[in-house]
Design an enzyme around this catalytic site. Structure first.
Site, PDB file in Angstrom:
ATOM      1  N   ASN A   1      74.846 -43.992   4.395  1.00  0.00           N
ATOM      2  CA  ASN A   1      75.134 -42.512   4.162  1.00  0.00           C
ATOM      3  C   ASN A   1      74.091 -41.965   4.880  1.00  0.00           C
ATOM      4  OD1 ASN A   1      76.031 -40.577   2.263  1.00  0.00           O
ATOM      5  ND2 ASN A   1      74.161 -40.667   1.246  1.00  0.00           N
TER       6      ASN A   1
ATOM      7  N   HIS B   1      79.089 -38.342  -0.406  1.00  0.00           N
ATOM      8  CA  HIS B   1      79.904 -37.230  -0.296  1.00  0.00           C
ATOM      9  C   HIS B   1      81.203 -38.143   0.353  1.00  0.00           C
ATOM     10  CE1 HIS B   1      76.885 -34.539  -0.839  1.00  0.00           C
ATOM     11  NE2 HIS B   1      77.805 -33.537  -1.184  1.00  0.00           N
TER      12      HIS B   1
END
Length: 320
Positions: free
Chosen positions: A187, A155
């Site tokens: 991440n 994201h």
């Protein structure tokens, strides 16, 4: 997966094998400290953030979007090939989409303590990754690009930033808001901690403006001559053909405000690789101009940036 190599040489080239070997070693030992030093190479001395007028000229060059009658009626009478930058507005963020790379140029958010309050029934488990149908199919990132790629769908605007409604949460799972990121150590860990730090800023500041995006940064390799060669290497994701490049780095910028309209700025660049959780966030702190030079963007051009305080002097810049 396919590998892209781009090399810009300031002098006569050395052998490809030597350059590749040095490049691989450089990537392995690359740290936030070296990143900051590398960035300073790309920041021209004439670029002065304390001069709003120079920023205005950068953002609004004299001939920007101005075409002569000849250009419109002759050279471009059959069409303007672009490039096109899709500006997409979502419930909790805005992004500028790069059709060539199938990634966002940048994703912008405005965080407040109120905006982070969860709406009734909002559940991340109800959200699914989706292709963005607002992007023409030929310029779109596809779900199959990420399958068995070894990279996470990372994201840019975090799901945890958009809890106001299920729709807002779902929009963060559009692939236009994703970029290939190393999973373990990045991440799922250090990058997620950085996202949490951005949210935590709302506890001490009235407004937090966050910009996030990918970077493709070269490394310097010695050629034995006065000037080095700069090289870059990164893989592409794609089920059948190369489609989505894997960024070498990511930036995240925070501009905070207080009730008295005092601004504080923090700019960070992280390598797309596993980062030890004990690494100080300040290791990745850089000058805003370094990101602008690398990304071809200008941030906060409507403000006098000489009045920005250092965010890390106003709060403790650390992840947890």
């Amino acid at each position: 997966m396919p590998i892209i190599r781009r090399t810009s040489r300031a002098t006569a080239s050395s052998s490809k094998s030597a350059t590749s070997s040095i490049l691989r070693q450089a990537i392995l030992v690359f740290t936030g400290f070296l990143l900051g030093a590398l960035f300073m190479v790309f920041v021209p001395s004439l670029y002065n953030a304390a001069e709003p007028s120079s920023l205005h000229r950068l953002m609004n060059p004299i001939r920007r979007n101005t075409l002569s009658a000849r250009a419109s009626s002759d050279i471009l009478k059959l069409g303007n090939p672009g490039p096109v930058s899709d500006l997409l507005e979502r419930s909790g963020y805005i992004l500028s989409y790069n059709r060539r790379d199938r990634l966002a140029h940048w994703v912008g958010e405005h965080l407040t303590s109120a905006s982070l309050q969860a709406g009734q029934g909002v559940d991340r488990d109800k959200s699914n990754f989706q292709e963005d149908t607002d992007i023409p199919e030929m310029f779109r990132a596809h779900l199959k690009d990420y399958v068995s790629s070894g990279y996470d769908r990372g994201h840019q605007a975090p799901a945890a930033d958009d809890l106001s409604s299920q729709e807002a949460m779902d929009e963060t799972f559009l692939l236009s808001n994703m970029a290939p990121q190393v999973g373990v150590g990045f991440n799922r860990h250090y990058w997620a901690y950085l996202e949490g730090f951005m949210r935590d800023l709302t506890q001490n500041f009235t407004d937090v403006y966050v910009y996030t995006g990918p970077l493709f940064l070269p490394s310097a390799a010695s050629t034995g001559r006065k000037n080095p060669a700069y090289s870059i290497e990164y893989p592409f994701l794609g089920a059948t053909t190369p489609n989505v490049p894997v960024p070498t780095h990511f930036f995240k910028i925070a501009l905070t405000t207080t009730a008295s309209s005092e601004y504080a700025l923090g700019a960070f660049v992280l390598p797309n690789q596993a980062i030890d959780s004990s690494t100080p966030l300040t290791n990745f702190k850089v000058e805003l101009e370094a990101i602008e030079k690398a990304a071809g963007l200008v941030f906060f051009d409507k403000l006098d940036r000489s009045k920005f305080a250092d965010l890390c002097s106003k709060t403790t810049c650390q992840v947890r």
